[in-house]
Design an enzyme around this catalytic site. Structure first.
Site, short mmCIF file in Angstrom:
data_model
loop_
_atom_site.label_atom_id
_atom_site.label_comp_id
_atom_site.label_asym_id
_atom_site.label_seq_id
_atom_site.Cartn_x
_atom_site.Cartn_y
_atom_site.Cartn_z
N ARG A 200 -9.79 1.89 -21.43
CA ARG A 200 -10.46 3.05 -21.75
C ARG A 200 -9.57 4.36 -22.42
NH1 ARG A 200 -8.81 3.51 -16.83
NH2 ARG A 200 -10.13 1.86 -16.10
N GLU A 413 -1.07 4.07 -8.68
CA GLU A 413 -1.33 3.16 -9.97
C GLU A 413 -2.53 3.50 -10.67
OE1 GLU A 413 -2.87 -0.66 -11.85
OE2 GLU A 413 -3.83 0.98 -10.58
N GLU A 422 8.00 4.87 -11.26
CA GLU A 422 8.98 6.13 -10.95
C GLU A 422 10.08 5.33 -10.07
OE1 GLU A 422 8.97 9.16 -12.21
OE2 GLU A 422 7.27 8.38 -13.27
N SER A 506 -0.90 -5.41 -19.83
CA SER A 506 -0.33 -4.31 -18.93
C SER A 506 -1.35 -3.97 -18.03
CB SER A 506 0.27 -2.98 -19.76
OG SER A 506 0.72 -2.01 -19.05
N GLY A 507 -1.42 -2.66 -17.79
CA GLY A 507 -2.62 -2.11 -16.87
C GLY A 507 -2.26 -2.41 -15.45
N ARG A 525 -4.40 -14.23 -9.33
CA ARG A 525 -5.67 -13.91 -8.79
C ARG A 525 -6.77 -14.93 -8.82
NH1 ARG A 525 -6.66 -8.98 -13.33
NH2 ARG A 525 -4.81 -10.20 -14.76
N HIS A 542 -14.12 -0.10 -10.13
CA HIS A 542 -13.66 1.08 -9.97
C HIS A 542 -15.00 2.38 -9.55
CE1 HIS A 542 -9.73 1.50 -12.41
NE2 HIS A 542 -9.63 0.52 -11.31
N SER A 617 10.02 -13.38 -45.43
CA SER A 617 10.21 -14.66 -44.91
C SER A 617 10.42 -14.82 -43.33
CB SER A 617 11.39 -15.36 -45.65
OG SER A 617 11.74 -16.85 -44.96
N ASP A 655 22.72 -16.82 -12.45
CA ASP A 655 22.90 -15.55 -13.42
C ASP A 655 22.29 -15.73 -14.74
OD1 ASP A 655 23.67 -14.18 -11.17
OD2 ASP A 655 25.78 -13.70 -12.11
N HIS A 678 10.47 -4.89 -24.65
CA HIS A 678 10.61 -6.33 -24.87
C HIS A 678 10.29 -6.82 -26.08
CE1 HIS A 678 10.25 -10.59 -23.60
NE2 HIS A 678 10.53 -10.14 -22.15
#
Length: 739
Positions: A200, A413, A422, A506-507, A525, A542, A617, A655, A678
């Protein structure tokens, strides 16, 4: 002579002993074990099985019930009470430490004495029609107080008045079509868009760029109703009076709008509200489809394309304004929302690692909800709670993970991923050095069909291996693994014969960890059948109708689906924390990189003449990906022959695996989005929810055919290709032997 003979015998003895010692050393060296001790591996596998079996559907049911009885918006007293309850119960479950971590962030609430609403006004300014001030409360919750009415968090105050223009989903391409093909100007108008397809906040940004003075968002049944399903409470569809709350920020990973890049502590310098990051400058408000009919039914102007038409019983029109009979009427927005700095609370629990306490595996999900949060987020919070309970039981049996496990209950969130961001900012130096992986635990169910996994490529193999050890929750699939059930329902047919795994967008709360800090991340999920169920997200998203009952009656009556998700999320945490060798797969990253570079190249090759003219290229990027492929292959060959009895060698290889994701981070960030760092993955600039591969190149190519300065635009494409090629090559170097 006798002494000389004795000396010769003594010297010969030393030589023999030395030779035997060297022979024993050589035999011992070549006979050294190359894999983990069988007993240790067996014990770890047994503990994993016990851990997964400890998670119980009835326990998840009880967790969900107790945390969804009351509204718990971020910054409210009830959300703090839930934080205190979670902290207390995690301590009782047996975690080594649990703490509450506060931050003071910018939040946004409706004005209780001046409610938000939309009105149609006549030529004299009199209100002819007003939209609803609240949603009809579901049965059983009539006496509950503090239900926040539908609103768009962080909308500025304002009462813009003007003609209405319908802009479909409010996507970039919708505004392009409106302006370039239909020749309709939105400047000075109020846009009305339907929810769905994109975040949104992107809709609001697009309306602002188009010159709109306000934007109204509504849930069209075409996007928020499943076929053949009744509205809640008789089914799980959104009732006509239901509306979607949500923030309308464009933070691009900044965290708290007033303290971008730094934790919002008491001492932190704060920008003025006018300089806050990502805040919209036009009023925004959400409505249900009953109210949308009132605004749309008398719209004038041209008929939109068929793919712009929803499922309301009206004749969709674009505007601007109303038909002849109502041409003197305008739409007025009445928005009085307040922004205020408010204290929020994360809850952080830890299990100290036995052998590598300085390596962290994180399971985090948010607690704050717009109202009851039956699905978002408490289905996920209940799963985290059960994972913590199960881990505590394992500790009581003598198990302790090799590495430290951190459990997080994030706050705020829904207001822009604030609590998690944070904490990431607060602990960035530690996390960059010590974090192995972050597993996200937002909503655990959004459909009733199969598993959905989004993760970084290095987690693919582990996800597949783990889901083969988890039982399918579906009736009639007794004895079938979750992997088999998932594979049957969502096969990755275009690329491989395996279940589909998607890119992270994201989100949700993984954003700062994955896209800013470069920590391997994933989420799992239960979801819908995307081939047949075309609605956005889930219908009651929501709204006040996200209750415990909607989960218990419709989504997961047995709570076995939620247990399966708990076992996947918990199993990932277990394997990452307890495996001697980190179960990360660089070869899978190589496979994905090859796919991504082919995809972005095809996108550019739509413009062959321009590529030739400007000498564009992709060869350096293909070369870098080939280097990475060779490096990853050689790395895993060395891993197979590793002396796992040598803790230093194990640590070195682990590592290299842990820091691989970090190698894809560009400290300068993406153009115009400095907190998205990223180079391989970032949210789309045009839809925060969707992940793009090679986002710098993708953004540079977007709508390039309409660029005002083609040469400059193609120079930026070349620059982004060079950044990507360097980054992939540099990541390959991190997989080579240290010396």
């Amino acid at each position: 002579m006798r002494n000389e003979s004795r000396l010769i015998r003594w010297s010969g003895g030393i030589v023999v002993v030395t030779a035997l010692f060297l022979l024993g050393f050589i035999i011992g060296w070549f006979a050294k074990p190359t894999h983990s001790n069988t007993a240790n591996t067996s014990a770890s596998s047994q503990y994993l099985r016990e851990f997964l079996d400890e998670m119980q559907p009835n326990q998840i049911r009880e967790h969900l019930r107790k945390f969804t009885r009351l509204p718990h918006l971020a910054g409210t007293e009830q959300n703090l009470k839930y934080a205190e309850q979670i902290k207390k119960e995690w301590q009782e479950f047996g975690l080594d430490s649990v703490e509450s971590v506060p931050y003071d962030v910018l939040l946004s609430y409706p004005n209780k004495s001046q409610p938000n609403y939309i009105s149609i006004v006549d030529a004299l300014g009199h209100e002819v029609i007003n939209t609803s001030l609240s949603e009809p409360v579901p049965e059983g919750y009539e006496d509950v107080s503090n239900i926040v009415p539908p609103y768009s968090a962080f909308s500025p105050k304002g009462q813009p008045e003007g003609d209405l223009v319908y802009v479909n989903y409010g996507r970039t391409e919708d505004f392009f079509q409106l302006e370039r093909q239909m020749r309709i100007n939105v400047t000075g108008k109020i846009a009305i868009v339907r929810y769905g397809k994109i975040f949104r906040g992107n809709k609001v940004k697009n309306a602002m760029l188009a010159g709109a003075t306000g934007i109204i968002m509504f849930s069209d049944p075409a996007d928020y109703s499943a076929a053949g399903v009744k509205p809640y409470p008789d089914g799980w569809n959104l009732p006509g009076g239901g509306a979607q709350r949500g923030n309308v920020l464009n933070l691009n990973g900044a965290g708290d709008p007033l303290t971008p890049g730094y934790p919002a502590k008491e001492y932190t310098y704060r920008s003025s509200l006018e300089d806050g990051v990502g805040l919209p400058n036009i009023p925004v408000h959400p409505i249900g489809y009953n109210d949308a009919i009132l605004l749309l039914k008398n719209m004038g102007g041209p008929i939109p394309p068929n793919n712009w038409k929803g499922a309301l019983n009206i004749s969709y029109r674009i505007g601007p304004g109303f038909t002849e009979d109502f041409k003197n009427q305008k739409v007025r927005m009445n928005i009085h929302t307040n922004n205020q700095v408010t204290r929020i609370y994360n809850v952080i629990g830890r299990i100290r690692g036995a052998l590598e306490p300085d390596r962290y595996v994180i399971l985090g999900g948010h607690r704050d909800a717009w109202v009851f949060g039956g699905i978002d987020p408490m289905s996920g919070a209940a799963v985290v709670h059960e994972t913590v309970r199960a881990a505590g039981r394992m500790l009581s049996k003598g198990w302790r993970p090799r590495r430290t496990i951190i459990f997080a209950s994030w706050d705020a969130e829904e207001f822009g991923l604030l609590g998690s961001t944070e904490w990431a900012e607060d602990n960035a130096k530690l996390l960059q050095e010590r974090a192995v992986a972050y597993i996200n635990a937002d909503s655990a169910i959004e459909g009733m069909y199969t598993l959905r996994v989004d993760c970084t490529p290095s987690l693919h193999t582990m996800v597949y291996d783990l889901t083969k050890q988890v039982a399918s929750p579906e009736e009639g699939e007794e004895g079938v693994s979750l992997y088999e059930s998932w594979h049957k329902r969502d096969n990755w047919t275009n690329d491989r014969d395996a279940p589909r795994i998607s890119k992270l967008g994201s989100g949700s709360d993984f954003e700062a960890y994955f896209i800013r800090l470069g920590i391997a991340a994933g989420r799992a999920r239960y979801t819908k059948n995307k081939k047949t169920e075309r609605y956005s997200s889930y219908p009651v998203y929501h709204s006040v109708y996200e209750t415990f009952e909607i989960v218990e009656r419709f989504y997961d009556p047995s709570f076995r689906r939620l247990r399966a998700v708990a076992q996947v999320r918990g199993g990932l945490i277990f394997l990452l924390a307890d495996s001697q060798l980190l179960p990360l797969d660089a070869n899978q990253y190589a496979v994905s990189l090859r796919k991504y570079v082919q995809s972005i190249t095809q996108l550019a090759q739509v413009h062959p003449d321009e590529m030739k003219m400007y000498e564009v290229s992709f060869d350096p990027l293909f070369s870098a990906v080939e280097n990475f492929t060779v490096a990853s292959r050689e790395f895993h060959k060395r891993l197979e022959n590793l002396n796992t009895a040598d803790p230093l060698q194990v640590r070195i290889m682990n590592d290299q695996l842990m820091y691989l994701e970090r190698a894809f981070i560009d400290p300068l960030g993406l153009p115009g989005r400095p907190f998205y760092r990223h180079v391989i993955f970032a949210p789309s600039s045009h839809n925060k929810y969707a992940g793009e591969s090679f986002p710098g190149i993708y953004d540079a190519l977007f709508d390039i055919e309409n660029s005002a300065d083609p040469e400059k635009a193609w120079e930026e494409v070349k620059r982004q290709i060079s950044i990507a090629a360097f980054t992939v090559h540099a990541a390959a170097m991190t997989l080579t032997p240290p010396a």
